[in-house]
Design a protein around this motif. Structure first.
Motif, PDB file in Angstrom:
ATOM      1  N   GLU A  18       0.819  -1.210   0.000  1.00  0.00           N
ATOM      2  CA  GLU A  18       0.000   0.000   0.000  1.00  0.00           C
ATOM      3  C   GLU A  18       0.857   1.266   0.000  1.00  0.00           C
ATOM      4  OE1 GLU A  18      -2.477  -0.276   3.389  1.00  0.00           O
ATOM      5  OE2 GLU A  18      -3.460  -2.142   2.768  1.00  0.00           O
ATOM      6  N   ASN A  19       2.149   1.117   0.226  1.00  0.00           N
ATOM      7  CA  ASN A  19       3.044   2.268   0.312  1.00  0.00           C
ATOM      8  C   ASN A  19       4.230   2.096  -0.639  1.00  0.00           C
ATOM      9  OD1 ASN A  19       1.904   3.744   2.907  1.00  0.00           O
ATOM     10  ND2 ASN A  19       1.993   1.564   3.392  1.00  0.00           N
ATOM     11  N   THR A  20       3.923   1.620  -1.849  1.00  0.00           N
ATOM     12  CA  THR A  20       4.970   1.315  -2.824  1.00  0.00           C
ATOM     13  C   THR A  20       5.757   2.558  -3.216  1.00  0.00           C
ATOM     14  OG1 THR A  20       3.634  -0.501  -3.691  1.00  0.00           O
ATOM     15  CG2 THR A  20       5.441   0.283  -5.065  1.00  0.00           C
ATOM     16  N   PHE A  21       5.065   3.686  -3.423  1.00  0.00           N
ATOM     17  CA  PHE A  21       5.754   4.901  -3.872  1.00  0.00           C
ATOM     18  C   PHE A  21       6.798   5.345  -2.859  1.00  0.00           C
ATOM     19  CE2 PHE A  21       6.137   9.555  -3.925  1.00  0.00           C
ATOM     20  CZ  PHE A  21       6.619   9.734  -5.217  1.00  0.00           C
ATOM     21  N   ALA A  22       6.432   5.357  -1.575  1.00  0.00           N
ATOM     22  CA  ALA A  22       7.387   5.759  -0.545  1.00  0.00           C
ATOM     23  C   ALA A  22       8.555   4.781  -0.479  1.00  0.00           C
ATOM     24  CB  ALA A  22       6.687   5.847   0.810  1.00  0.00           C
ATOM     25  N   PHE A  23       8.271   3.492  -0.626  1.00  0.00           N
ATOM     26  CA  PHE A  23       9.328   2.482  -0.578  1.00  0.00           C
ATOM     27  C   PHE A  23      10.304   2.659  -1.739  1.00  0.00           C
ATOM     28  CE2 PHE A  23      10.923  -1.716  -1.869  1.00  0.00           C
ATOM     29  CZ  PHE A  23      11.532  -2.133  -0.696  1.00  0.00           C
ATOM     30  N   VAL A  24       9.771   2.805  -2.958  1.00  0.00           N
ATOM     31  CA  VAL A  24      10.621   2.977  -4.138  1.00  0.00           C
ATOM     32  C   VAL A  24      11.444   4.253  -4.016  1.00  0.00           C
ATOM     33  CG1 VAL A  24      10.613   3.363  -6.629  1.00  0.00           C
ATOM     34  CG2 VAL A  24       9.124   1.617  -5.625  1.00  0.00           C
ATOM     35  N   THR A  25      10.817   5.325  -3.515  1.00  0.00           N
ATOM     36  CA  THR A  25      11.558   6.577  -3.325  1.00  0.00           C
ATOM     37  C   THR A  25      12.726   6.371  -2.376  1.00  0.00           C
ATOM     38  OG1 THR A  25       9.556   7.901  -3.690  1.00  0.00           O
ATOM     39  CG2 THR A  25      11.381   8.970  -2.535  1.00  0.00           C
ATOM     40  N   GLY A  26      12.488   5.681  -1.272  1.00  0.00           N
ATOM     41  CA  GLY A  26      13.555   5.422  -0.319  1.00  0.00           C
ATOM     42  C   GLY A  26      14.686   4.598  -0.910  1.00  0.00           C
ATOM     43  N   VAL A  27      14.324   3.573  -1.682  1.00  0.00           N
ATOM     44  CA  VAL A  27      15.340   2.699  -2.272  1.00  0.00           C
ATOM     45  C   VAL A  27      16.174   3.453  -3.313  1.00  0.00           C
ATOM     46  CG1 VAL A  27      15.710   0.662  -3.710  1.00  0.00           C
ATOM     47  CG2 VAL A  27      14.046   0.580  -1.845  1.00  0.00           C
ATOM     48  N   VAL A  28      15.498   4.110  -4.257  1.00  0.00           N
ATOM     49  CA  VAL A  28      16.207   4.814  -5.333  1.00  0.00           C
ATOM     50  C   VAL A  28      17.085   5.926  -4.761  1.00  0.00           C
ATOM     51  CG1 VAL A  28      15.912   6.261  -7.378  1.00  0.00           C
ATOM     52  CG2 VAL A  28      14.478   4.237  -7.056  1.00  0.00           C
ATOM     53  N   ALA A  29      16.538   6.697  -3.834  1.00  0.00           N
ATOM     54  CA  ALA A  29      17.316   7.781  -3.241  1.00  0.00           C
ATOM     55  C   ALA A  29      18.508   7.240  -2.464  1.00  0.00           C
ATOM     56  CB  ALA A  29      16.422   8.623  -2.338  1.00  0.00           C
ATOM     57  N   SER A  30      18.336   6.088  -1.806  1.00  0.00           N
ATOM     58  CA  SER A  30      19.464   5.474  -1.092  1.00  0.00           C
ATOM     59  C   SER A  30      20.593   5.128  -2.049  1.00  0.00           C
ATOM     60  CB  SER A  30      18.999   4.211  -0.357  1.00  0.00           C
ATOM     61  OG  SER A  30      18.106   4.514   0.679  1.00  0.00           O
ATOM     62  N   VAL A  31      20.246   4.584  -3.204  1.00  0.00           N
ATOM     63  CA  VAL A  31      21.268   4.200  -4.187  1.00  0.00           C
ATOM     64  C   VAL A  31      22.060   5.418  -4.644  1.00  0.00           C
ATOM     65  CG1 VAL A  31      21.635   3.263  -6.490  1.00  0.00           C
ATOM     66  CG2 VAL A  31      19.982   2.173  -4.955  1.00  0.00           C
ATOM     67  N   PHE A  32      21.353   6.454  -5.095  1.00  0.00           N
ATOM     68  CA  PHE A  32      22.040   7.629  -5.623  1.00  0.00           C
ATOM     69  C   PHE A  32      22.803   8.377  -4.533  1.00  0.00           C
ATOM     70  CE2 PHE A  32      19.082   6.958  -9.113  1.00  0.00           C
ATOM     71  CZ  PHE A  32      19.893   7.219 -10.209  1.00  0.00           C
TER      72      PHE A  32
ATOM     73  N   ALA B 268      20.416  16.307  -1.380  1.00  0.00           N
ATOM     74  CA  ALA B 268      19.025  16.250  -1.852  1.00  0.00           C
ATOM     75  C   ALA B 268      18.513  14.805  -1.850  1.00  0.00           C
ATOM     76  CB  ALA B 268      18.915  16.851  -3.239  1.00  0.00           C
ATOM     77  N   PHE B 269      19.368  13.883  -2.289  1.00  0.00           N
ATOM     78  CA  PHE B 269      18.963  12.473  -2.276  1.00  0.00           C
ATOM     79  C   PHE B 269      18.846  11.933  -0.848  1.00  0.00           C
ATOM     80  CE2 PHE B 269      20.372  12.334  -6.793  1.00  0.00           C
ATOM     81  CZ  PHE B 269      19.230  11.767  -7.316  1.00  0.00           C
ATOM     82  N   HIS B 270      19.675  12.452   0.053  1.00  0.00           N
ATOM     83  CA  HIS B 270      19.549  12.061   1.462  1.00  0.00           C
ATOM     84  C   HIS B 270      18.180  12.469   2.001  1.00  0.00           C
ATOM     85  CE1 HIS B 270      23.321  10.250   2.642  1.00  0.00           C
ATOM     86  NE2 HIS B 270      24.013  11.208   2.023  1.00  0.00           N
ATOM     87  N   TRP B 271      17.751  13.682   1.650  1.00  0.00           N
ATOM     88  CA  TRP B 271      16.429  14.137   2.099  1.00  0.00           C
ATOM     89  C   TRP B 271      15.333  13.235   1.524  1.00  0.00           C
ATOM     90  CZ3 TRP B 271      12.056  15.486  -0.527  1.00  0.00           C
ATOM     91  CH2 TRP B 271      11.030  16.044   0.241  1.00  0.00           C
ATOM     92  N   ALA B 272      15.427  12.948   0.230  1.00  0.00           N
ATOM     93  CA  ALA B 272      14.413  12.099  -0.408  1.00  0.00           C
ATOM     94  C   ALA B 272      14.421  10.696   0.197  1.00  0.00           C
ATOM     95  CB  ALA B 272      14.669  12.027  -1.913  1.00  0.00           C
ATOM     96  N   ARG B 273      15.610  10.192   0.515  1.00  0.00           N
ATOM     97  CA  ARG B 273      15.706   8.867   1.135  1.00  0.00           C
ATOM     98  C   ARG B 273      15.020   8.849   2.494  1.00  0.00           C
ATOM     99  NH1 ARG B 273      21.260   7.821   3.672  1.00  0.00           N
ATOM    100  NH2 ARG B 273      20.201   9.035   5.273  1.00  0.00           N
ATOM    101  N   ASN B 274      15.306   9.858   3.318  1.00  0.00           N
ATOM    102  CA  ASN B 274      14.696   9.908   4.645  1.00  0.00           C
ATOM    103  C   ASN B 274      13.182  10.100   4.568  1.00  0.00           C
ATOM    104  OD1 ASN B 274      17.126   9.552   6.014  1.00  0.00           O
ATOM    105  ND2 ASN B 274      17.588  11.740   5.988  1.00  0.00           N
ATOM    106  N   TRP B 275      12.730  10.929   3.614  1.00  0.00           N
ATOM    107  CA  TRP B 275      11.286  11.108   3.456  1.00  0.00           C
ATOM    108  C   TRP B 275      10.633   9.781   3.073  1.00  0.00           C
ATOM    109  CZ3 TRP B 275       7.934   9.975  -0.448  1.00  0.00           C
ATOM    110  CH2 TRP B 275       6.611  10.431  -0.297  1.00  0.00           C
ATOM    111  N   GLY B 276      11.224   9.073   2.124  1.00  0.00           N
ATOM    112  CA  GLY B 276      10.653   7.816   1.660  1.00  0.00           C
ATOM    113  C   GLY B 276      10.549   6.786   2.764  1.00  0.00           C
TER     114      GLY B 276
END
Length: 654
Positions: free
Chosen positions: A32-46, A119-127
């Motif tokens: 149910e929270n796929t978008f937040a999960f994907v955001t966290g994963v992708v942002a973690s990578v970058f 910026a990616f750190h922020w997106a990772r933490n938000w996700g």
């Protein structure tokens, strides 16, 4: 005694029946929270990849821009040599030609890596935070919803503190893993894979040296999981025991004080606290042995890399069986990466530690959510429509378990608008009979019908909406008098609440309270007397305006004067309603249309008050007890009363 024993863990059975709890957590709630999960994963990578660029640029600068020009190599070659899967031609096409330009290009890359990485750190933490918080909210509300729909016998076996431990501690522990644990797992996973790729691109031989501790760490971590998992299960059980003991004692603080048992209760709290201390300390000892050992293994890899790489650079050629060259800049980059590689490997132990805690908690949560209910409601059940209010019990038999029958072959009918009283000694099954009407439990045999409709064929909300229930144990929610009267009938105005209070003989005392209807009643209505709470409970039933009314010893715990006031309000409330009444004070039900006398779960007498007195049976003897005619009672009745009392006390002890 082990904390994993069933008597110590009330959720042992539920926990053992939970299959793949962590898998279910992600499939049922994570999807149910796929978008937040994907955001966290992708942002973690970058974010992690960008954090690795500065050490690479530093090594390149050392080999191509800093030091003696005679030992330097072209900037593009140096950079391509430290970047996996990147050719020197591609690097040359995007980098300046001169040394000054290449220097400022390096500065720009480092600055951009830090800026974009932030910026990616922020997106990772938000996700990850969004992912964890949403799941925490959903699973807590779902667990509570499931819990409140379980059978009443489930709550009879569980203490409030134990269930609070699941709703609070266990759910919060899941949130910590989903946020901190998952975040760290992906972050460290990306670092380990990316750094390994960089290390092998720089010098595959030295990279193998850096990898020496990896299999040792893996074996060590596997053993840690085997040891720590049952320890964390014990900790979760001990937390529930502590919460239960504290909840019981705080709820019964008045009894503790009046009984002068503060020291006794302090000892009992100390006992459960010691159980928690022992189980938690056992887990702590295992952890504090594990993590330093990981650091030692990690340090071994770093030391080996430093020795081999240092000799390689110092001698200008590979030591022992190593071949090829290793430039100083490459060695600096290698050392920086090795430190970043080894430390994450050690941190994986902390993540596994969080995972095991979350696993123990999720087992309890899903074990509770999978608890079967004896109440089966058909998804397409019709709503109950009460027209006359006729209630029929037809050969009803029920037991809380298969070993003992509480109600045996009960049959009677109540005409619409009539009052039926249930009378009998303690433990005869009176309250159980009425709980079956509310479908707190379902009958084992027979049927209960309202206006000809089997209760099992109608929706539970419509059934309970049609029945008003006033019990001996009135419960007040923390809030105002007004809120407690309106509880369950929320769409009413103040005038309706006042009229209901007047009908319940409660309006006058409410007006005399400090804030009137807006007076806070305190925890469980502690600021009100028993009679005041009882009248507010009756006002709540009046406001509900049910077709059927159930009075379960509604006046047994109040004084005579208050009983008179409550009885007046009850007479008003029961008029033209189908009413069931249980009363130990027989004077309050002598005018009922029909009286049914129960003994040992079976009907032994039925009729009007006068008819039952003429029979000179159990009812007449109970009436004689309350009339003070004890000397005139037959010896057989007294002996049976003594046996019944002993049986009830034994059941309570069990």
């Amino acid at each position: 005694m082990s904390l994993t024993d069933e008597e110590d863990d009330p959720f042992e059975e539920q926990r053992e029946q939970a299959e793949n709890p962590m898998k279910r957590l992600f499939l049922e709630y994570g999807s149910e929270n796929t978008f937040a999960f994907v955001t966290g994963v992708v942002a973690s990578v970058f974010a992690r990849v960008l954090n690795l660029l500065p050490p690479v640029i530093l090594g390149v600068a050392i080999d191509s821009l800093i030091g003696q020009q005679s030992n330097q190599i072209p900037y593009a070659d140096a950079l391509a040599g430290q970047l996996p899967f990147v050719s020197s031609g591609l690097v040359a096409a995007i980098t300046p030609a001169g040394r000054t330009g290449q220097f400022w290009f390096s500065v720009g890359v480092v600055a951009a890596a830090f800026g974009v990485g932030a910026a990616f750190h922020w997106a990772r933490n938000w996700g990850w935070n969004s992912f964890a918080q949403n799941i925490q909210h959903n699973i807590r509300t779902d667990t509570y919803d499931k819990m409140q729909r379980l059978n009443m016998d489930f709550f009879a076996d569980k203490q409030t503190g134990e269930m609070m431990s699941i709703l609070s501690n266990d759910v919060n522990r899941l949130e910590r893993f989903l946020n901190d644990g998952m975040n760290s797992a992906f972050r460290l996973g990306v670092m380990v894979l990316a750094i390994a790729a960089f290390l092998f691109a720089i010098n595959w031989q030295l990279a193998l040296v850096a990898m020496v501790p990896v299999p040792l760490i893996a074996i060590f971590t596997y053993k840690f999981i085997q040891i720590i998992q049952p320890k964390y299960a014990d900790v979760r059980t001990a937390v529930g025991n502590v919460n239960s003991r504290l909840e019981n004692n705080l709820g019964g603080i008045q009894v503790i004080k009046t009984s002068n048992t503060e020291s006794y209760e302090s000892d009992r709290v100390e006992d459960v606290s010691n159980e928690y201390f022992d189980s938690n300390w056992g887990a702590i000892v295992t952890r504090i042995k594990f993590f330093p050992s990981l650091q030692i293994l990690s340090g071994l890899g770093f030391a080996l890399t430093f020795v081999v790489g240092g000799l390689w650079v110092f001698n200008g050629e590979g030591p022992w069986f190593f071949t090829g060259t290793l430039r100083p800049g490459e060695f600096v980059t290698f050392i920086l990466f090795t430190q970043r590689f080894i430390w994450p490997m050690a941190q994986f132990g902390s993540i596994i530690n969080m995972y095991q805690r979350a696993y123990a908690s999720s087992s309890r949560i899903f074990g509770l959510m999978d608890e079967p209910s004896r109440i089966r409601e058909e998804p397409d059940a019709d709503d109950l429509v009460v027209e006359d209010g006729e209630v029929v019990y037809e050969d009803v038999t029920f037991g809380y378990d298969e070993e003992e029958t509480i109600v045996n072959d009960i049959s009677f009918d109540v005409g619409g608008g009539d009052t039926l009283a249930l009378v009998g000694p303690t433990g005869a099954g009176k309250s159980t009979v009425l709980k079956l009407l509310l479908r707190m439990y379902d009958v084992d045999e027979g049927a209960i019908r309202i206006d000809g409709t089997d209760l099992r064929d109608v929706s539970l909300p419509s059934l309970r909406q049609a029945i008003g229930y006033v019990s001996q144990d009135t419960f007040m929610f923390y809030g105002t008098v007004k809120e407690n009267i309106a509880y369950g009938t929320f769409d009413v105005d103040d005038d309706d609440i006042v009229e209901a209070a007047k009908a319940a003989e409660a309006h006058e005392f409410i007006q005399n309270l400090p804030e009137g209807y807006d007076t806070e009643v305190g925890e469980r209505g502690v600021k009100l007397s028993g009679g005041q709470r009882q009248r507010i409970s009756i006002a709540r039933a009046v406001l509900k305006d049910p077709e059927i009314l159930v009075l379960d010893e509604a006046t047994s715990d109040v004084d005579t004067e208050t009983e008179m006031l409550i009885q007046r309000s009850l007479d008003e409330l029961t008029e033209d309603r189908t009413t069931f009444a249980i009363a130990h004070r027989l004077s309050t039900i002598k005018d009922a249309d029909k009286i049914v006398v129960l003994e040992d779960g079976a009907i032994v007498e039925r009729g009007s008050h006068d008819e039952l007195l003429d029979e000179d049976g159990l009812y007449a003897h109970l009436w004689g007890v309350q009339a003070g005619e004890i000397d005139e009672l037959p010896e057989e009745f007294i002996e049976r009363a003594a046996k019944r009392t002993a049986s009830v006390e034994t059941d309570a002890d069990d």
